[in-house]
Structure formats: structure tokens, C-alpha cells
Design an enzyme around this catalytic site. Structure first.
Site, PDB file in Angstrom:
ATOM      1  N   GLY A   1       7.404  -6.055  -7.388  1.00  0.00           N
ATOM      2  CA  GLY A   1       7.277  -7.097  -6.388  1.00  0.00           C
ATOM      3  C   GLY A   1       5.917  -7.075  -5.713  1.00  0.00           C
ATOM      4  N   ALA A   2       5.691  -8.054  -4.855  1.00  0.00           N
ATOM      5  CA  ALA A   2       4.450  -8.153  -4.089  1.00  0.00           C
ATOM      6  C   ALA A   2       4.731  -7.755  -2.647  1.00  0.00           C
ATOM      7  CB  ALA A   2       3.903  -9.574  -4.150  1.00  0.00           C
ATOM      8  N   GLY A   3       4.022  -6.740  -2.150  1.00  0.00           N
ATOM      9  CA  GLY A   3       4.224  -6.328  -0.766  1.00  0.00           C
ATOM     10  C   GLY A   3       5.622  -5.802  -0.521  1.00  0.00           C
TER      11      GLY A   3
ATOM     12  N   ASP B   1      -2.953  -4.490 -10.529  1.00  0.00           N
ATOM     13  CA  ASP B   1      -1.576  -4.016 -10.711  1.00  0.00           C
ATOM     14  C   ASP B   1      -1.076  -4.349 -12.110  1.00  0.00           C
ATOM     15  OD1 ASP B   1      -1.747  -3.249  -8.089  1.00  0.00           O
ATOM     16  OD2 ASP B   1      -0.420  -4.809  -7.309  1.00  0.00           O
TER      17      ASP B   1
ATOM     18  N   ASN C   1       7.236   8.695  -1.683  1.00  0.00           N
ATOM     19  CA  ASN C   1       5.843   8.819  -2.095  1.00  0.00           C
ATOM     20  C   ASN C   1       5.025   9.348  -0.917  1.00  0.00           C
ATOM     21  OD1 ASN C   1       3.557   8.670  -3.652  1.00  0.00           O
ATOM     22  ND2 ASN C   1       3.250   6.475  -3.364  1.00  0.00           N
TER      23      ASN C   1
ATOM     24  N   LYS D   1       4.427  -8.204 -13.327  1.00  0.00           N
ATOM     25  CA  LYS D   1       3.987  -8.469 -11.955  1.00  0.00           C
ATOM     26  C   LYS D   1       4.091  -9.981 -11.770  1.00  0.00           C
ATOM     27  CE  LYS D   1       1.906  -7.266  -8.008  1.00  0.00           C
ATOM     28  NZ  LYS D   1       2.341  -6.220  -7.076  1.00  0.00           N
TER      29      LYS D   1
ATOM     30  N   PRO E   1       4.285  13.903  -5.076  1.00  0.00           N
ATOM     31  CA  PRO E   1       3.343  14.607  -4.206  1.00  0.00           C
ATOM     32  C   PRO E   1       2.127  13.768  -3.858  1.00  0.00           C
ATOM     33  CG  PRO E   1       3.173  15.423  -6.456  1.00  0.00           C
ATOM     34  CD  PRO E   1       4.349  14.487  -6.426  1.00  0.00           C
ATOM     35  N   HIS E   2       1.502  14.085  -2.729  1.00  0.00           N
ATOM     36  CA  HIS E   2       0.281  13.389  -2.336  1.00  0.00           C
ATOM     37  C   HIS E   2      -0.806  13.605  -3.389  1.00  0.00           C
ATOM     38  CE1 HIS E   2      -2.906  11.733   0.104  1.00  0.00           C
ATOM     39  NE2 HIS E   2      -3.605  12.825  -0.114  1.00  0.00           N
TER      40      HIS E   2
ATOM     41  N   GLY F   1       0.777  -1.225   0.000  1.00  0.00           N
ATOM     42  CA  GLY F   1       0.000   0.000   0.000  1.00  0.00           C
ATOM     43  C   GLY F   1       0.809   1.277   0.000  1.00  0.00           C
TER      44      GLY F   1
END
Length: 236
Positions: A126-128, A64, A185, A43, A214-215, A18
């Protein structure tokens, strides 16, 4: 580990799940595409499936993987750009076990090489986090090592990110992997002292900052990557 000959590749890993890896990976594909004709995202393992509007697979896809395909210039089969698609959004080893599968790092590496043979540049997401289990005896770090790719670390800027980023950097170094760079990020708009946190990471992480995102950034095509660093990376 040295990168395998052929397409220039990079493995995008996050400090956690996330943190925006897919957005950054897609943005990197767009940046690469401004310099190379054939760029493609991969992915290797995705946990969580949605209906596939493209119907290249069996009617299901990873969100993804769909985002990476949209940012790629090279169209390939789903078996190459997302060889393992698991239905439930769980840790990959658990999601695989619930379907009676076992994720094989060797098989993922074979898919990567088949993909890279067609491309000028490959962005692998990658994953996680780095050490997420893929099976009882393999993690995301084992996959990165088997691929022999340099890593780009996505740091989700929120409380606790300094510890997560520095621990991940230590784990990368301990496994003989190469940290090519990192991305800040800004996922938490309420985070205090965000610029000070970025400055701390710039002093402590052994790699350059590729982008400060930026957010609320949603358009992967226009992420603020350092163009000089991108040029240098592709020229190696």
C-alpha cells in the site's frame, strides 16, 4: 471480505509512511519465493518517480516498485505491477490531482487480478498508512477491501507506535478486513523500552508477530520471518 480465488495474496500496510513497508514486502517476496515458483510484487499507487533503469515504462519508475521487482521471480509489465505512478512524493490524491488524474479503485483491482492470474503469490504494498486518501472518496483501506486480501501490518518502532498500531488494527477490524499478522521494524535505534513495546503489541494486537526486524537491516532476502507462520499462510 474473502480473498479472491487464484494466487495467494497479502496486502502490506504500515502504521505510517517511512516505516519500512517496501523492505518488508520485498523480504516477504523472497520468503514466498523459497516456497512458490511464481511470486510477484505490486505497488498499485506510487507517488514519487525516479529514472527507470529497466525502461519497461515511460522512462520513470517508483523506487518501491523497483525494489519489489528485484525481489520477484515473475517479470510483468509496469502497467500491472505499478499501474499508477505519480511524479511528486505527496499524498496520492494530491499527487494525482496535480497531474489531472483520478485514481480508480476498480481499475487497480482489474490490474491486480490480471497480475494474480499469472502468479502463485502476490505481495501488494500500500501507499502510506491504511487510511491514506487515494481520491476524494477512496482510501487505501477501500483498495484493500476491494482486493479482498488479508493484511500484514508493518509497525515502525518509534515513540507513538503503540497508538498508531492499535488504531490501525481497530480500523482494519471496523472495515471487516483480516489482519493476518504484523511485523516489528526497529527503525529508531534510540527508542526506549523497545522490547517492552513489542511485548505490549503482542498482547494487544489480534494477530501473530511474523518478524522482528533489527535496526539497520537492509538485505530483504534475509529478514527474520517466522518460517512456520509463512508456511501456514501459504497453505490456507
Amino acid at each position: 471480505m474473502l480473498e479472491q480465488p487464484g494466487a495467494r495474496g497479502v496486502f502490506v500496510v504500515g502504521t505510517d509512511t517511512g516505516v519500512g513497508k517496501t523492505l518488508i514486502a520485498a523480504g516477504l517476496l523472497h520468503a514466498f519465493a523459497r516456497r512458490r515458483a511464481r511470486v510477484v510484487g505490486m505497488k498499485p499507487v506510487a507517488a514519487g518517480a525516479v529514472p527507470d533503469p529497466d525502461t519497461r515504462g515511460d522512462g520513470w519508475a517508483s523506487e518501491d516498485a523497483l525494489a519489489l521487482r528485484a525481489a520477484s521471480t515473475l517479470r510483468v509489465s509496469a502497467a500491472l505491477d505499478n499501474p499508477v505512478l505519480l511524479p511528486e512524493p505527496l499524498s496520492p490524491h494530491l499527487a494525482a490531482a496535480r497531474t489531472g488524474q483520478r485514481i480508480s479503485v476498480d481499475a487497480l483491482v482489474e490490474s491486480y487480478h490480471a497480475l494474480a492470474a499469472q502468479a502463485d503469490a502476490v505481495v501488494v504494498e500500500g501507499a502510506g498508512g491504511l487510511l491514506v486518501p487515494l481520491s476524494d472518496d477512496a482510501t487505501g483501506a477501500d483498495l484493500a477491501r476491494a482486493l479482498g486480501l488479508p493484511l500484514l501490518l508493518v509497525v515502525g518502532l518509534r515513540l507513538g507506535c503503540l497508538n498508531h498500531a492499535l488504531l490501525t488494527a481497530e480500523a482494519i477490524a471496523a472495515r471487516g478486513l483480516v489482519l493476518a499478522g504484523w511485523v516489528a521494524n526497529r527503525i529508531d535505534p534510540a527508542m526506549s523500552c523497545v522490547d517492552d513495546n513489542i511485548a505490549t503489541l503482542q498482547r494487544r494486537l489480534p494477530a501473530p508477530l511474523w518478524a522482528d526486524v533489527p535496526h539497520g537491516a537492509l538485505n530483504a532476502r534475509h529478514l527474520p520471518f517466522n518460517e512456520t507462520l509463512i508456511d501456514d499462510f501459504l497453505a490456507r
